[in-house]
Design a protein around this motif. Structure first.
Motif, PDB file in Angstrom:
ATOM      1  N   ASN A 246       0.809  -1.209   0.000  1.00 20.77           N
ATOM      2  CA  ASN A 246       0.000   0.000   0.000  1.00 20.77           C
ATOM      3  C   ASN A 246       0.845   1.264   0.000  1.00 20.77           C
ATOM      4  OD1 ASN A 246      -2.657  -0.998  -0.238  1.00 20.77           O
ATOM      5  ND2 ASN A 246      -2.501  -1.770   1.846  1.00 20.77           N
TER       6      ASN A 246
ATOM      7  N   LEU B 268       1.481   1.752  -3.505  1.00 26.32           N
ATOM      8  CA  LEU B 268       0.282   2.332  -4.111  1.00 26.32           C
ATOM      9  C   LEU B 268       0.201   3.826  -3.803  1.00 26.32           C
ATOM     10  CD1 LEU B 268      -2.482   2.102  -5.547  1.00 26.32           C
ATOM     11  CD2 LEU B 268      -3.463   1.536  -3.309  1.00 26.32           C
ATOM     12  N   MET B 269       0.447   4.185  -2.559  1.00 28.34           N
ATOM     13  CA  MET B 269       0.425   5.605  -2.194  1.00 28.34           C
ATOM     14  C   MET B 269       1.489   6.371  -2.964  1.00 28.34           C
ATOM     15  SD  MET B 269      -0.491   5.685   1.899  1.00 28.34           S
ATOM     16  CE  MET B 269       1.202   5.796   2.301  1.00 28.34           C
ATOM     17  N   TYR B 270       2.655   5.744  -3.132  1.00 27.83           N
ATOM     18  CA  TYR B 270       3.729   6.391  -3.887  1.00 27.83           C
ATOM     19  C   TYR B 270       3.256   6.672  -5.308  1.00 27.83           C
ATOM     20  CZ  TYR B 270       8.346   7.346  -5.790  1.00 27.83           C
ATOM     21  OH  TYR B 270       9.417   7.945  -6.405  1.00 27.83           O
ATOM     22  N   SER B 271       2.687   5.679  -5.954  1.00 30.77           N
ATOM     23  CA  SER B 271       2.256   5.881  -7.340  1.00 30.77           C
ATOM     24  C   SER B 271       1.097   6.871  -7.427  1.00 30.77           C
ATOM     25  CB  SER B 271       1.887   4.545  -7.994  1.00 30.77           C
ATOM     26  OG  SER B 271       0.756   3.986  -7.381  1.00 30.77           O
ATOM     27  N   GLU B 272       0.229   6.873  -6.414  1.00 30.74           N
ATOM     28  CA  GLU B 272      -0.929   7.771  -6.423  1.00 30.74           C
ATOM     29  C   GLU B 272      -0.574   9.206  -6.042  1.00 30.74           C
ATOM     30  OE1 GLU B 272      -4.503   7.049  -6.583  1.00 30.74           O
ATOM     31  OE2 GLU B 272      -3.982   5.135  -7.497  1.00 30.74           O
ATOM     32  N   HIS B 273       0.393   9.391  -5.130  1.00 31.12           N
ATOM     33  CA  HIS B 273       0.596  10.711  -4.530  1.00 31.12           C
ATOM     34  C   HIS B 273       1.969  11.337  -4.762  1.00 31.12           C
ATOM     35  CE1 HIS B 273      -3.225  10.231  -2.596  1.00 31.12           C
ATOM     36  NE2 HIS B 273      -2.813   9.152  -1.935  1.00 31.12           N
TER      37      HIS B 273
ATOM     38  N   TRP C   5       1.899  14.484  -7.059  1.00 32.58           N
ATOM     39  CA  TRP C   5       1.213  15.578  -6.365  1.00 32.58           C
ATOM     40  C   TRP C   5       2.107  16.172  -5.285  1.00 32.58           C
ATOM     41  CZ3 TRP C   5       0.272  14.962  -1.098  1.00 32.58           C
ATOM     42  CH2 TRP C   5      -0.345  16.049  -0.483  1.00 32.58           C
TER      43      TRP C   5
ATOM     44  N   LEU D 120      -7.005   6.565   1.517  1.00 34.73           N
ATOM     45  CA  LEU D 120      -5.934   7.225   0.763  1.00 34.73           C
ATOM     46  C   LEU D 120      -5.974   8.735   0.981  1.00 34.73           C
ATOM     47  CD1 LEU D 120      -5.850   5.161  -2.552  1.00 34.73           C
ATOM     48  CD2 LEU D 120      -4.139   5.224  -0.730  1.00 34.73           C
ATOM     49  N   THR D 121      -7.165   9.298   1.239  1.00 33.72           N
ATOM     50  CA  THR D 121      -7.281  10.726   1.530  1.00 33.72           C
ATOM     51  C   THR D 121      -6.560  11.044   2.843  1.00 33.72           C
ATOM     52  OG1 THR D 121      -9.401  10.783   0.403  1.00 33.72           O
ATOM     53  CG2 THR D 121      -8.912  12.619   1.873  1.00 33.72           C
TER      54      THR D 121
ATOM     55  N   ARG E 102      -2.906  10.947   2.204  1.00 32.12           N
ATOM     56  CA  ARG E 102      -2.455  12.141   1.482  1.00 32.12           C
ATOM     57  C   ARG E 102      -2.310  13.326   2.436  1.00 32.12           C
ATOM     58  NH1 ARG E 102      -4.754  13.958  -4.341  1.00 32.12           N
ATOM     59  NH2 ARG E 102      -3.035  15.330  -4.844  1.00 32.12           N
TER      60      ARG E 102
END
Length: 177
Positions: A10, A13-18, A21, A57-58, A61
């Motif tokens: 996860n 996943l957070m790395y790829s998602e955030h 940004w 995930l929010t 972030r």
């Protein structure tokens, strides 16, 4: 999301998602793409070395943003200490030359002193700096802080005790065994 958002999968996943940004946000804050990239990596590295769990995930972030803001403040503080050290060196007479190694040791020591001072309550820290760095007397400190001389004595005792505890911890950590 599940409470296992701190797992390695996860975090990836957070790395790829955030990551993009976060890096963009840091670039705007710092005004420097290299520093932003370094701090963004440091944020995720810290998350890997000190795993946390998140409800969503929010939430992750928001945590990443708060961690990045704190790291920016640390970066600015370290740079200010370095700038003050370099200013001090530049104001020395020419025959005084400091090696790069000596300068690095002094800077690291200053960073450690700054970190120690930041652990003290604000008035205790201020009184300690006024006494030890600025050379003010207790009555002068009391006037500047709008407290009694007795309170300044308490602040200084608290600061000195803190220094002693840190010294003992440092000595114990450096002992073999």
């Amino acid at each position: 999301m599940s409470s296992s958002l701190g797992s390695a999968e996860n975090i990836a996943l957070m790395y790829s998602e955030h990551h993009n940004w976060l890096q963009t946000s840091l670039r705007r804050r710092l005004g420097n793409a290299s520093d932003a990239a370094d701090l963004a990596q440091d944020v995720f590295l810290r998350l890997l070395t000190h795993p946390r769990t998140f409800d969503s995930l929010t939430g992750a972030r928001a945590y990443l943003g708060a961690m990045a803001r704190g790291m920016c403040i640390d970066l600015w503080r370290r740079r200010e200490i370095e700038r003050l050290w370099l200013d001090t060196l530049s104001n020395q007479p020419q025959p005084v030359a400091v090696s790069a190694e000596h300068s690095a040791i002094v800077l690291e020591t200053l960073f450690q002193v700054d970190a120690m001072l930041r652990t003290l309550p604000a008035k205790v820290r201020t009184a300690f700096v006024m006494s030890q760095i600025r050379g003010l007397t207790y009555p002068e400190i009391a006037t500047e802080l709008a407290v009694s001389v007795r309170m300044v004595k308490k602040y200084m005792a608290q600061a000195m005790l803190h220094c002693l505890v840190l010294e003992v911890e440092h000595r114990d950590a450096s002992l073999p065994g």
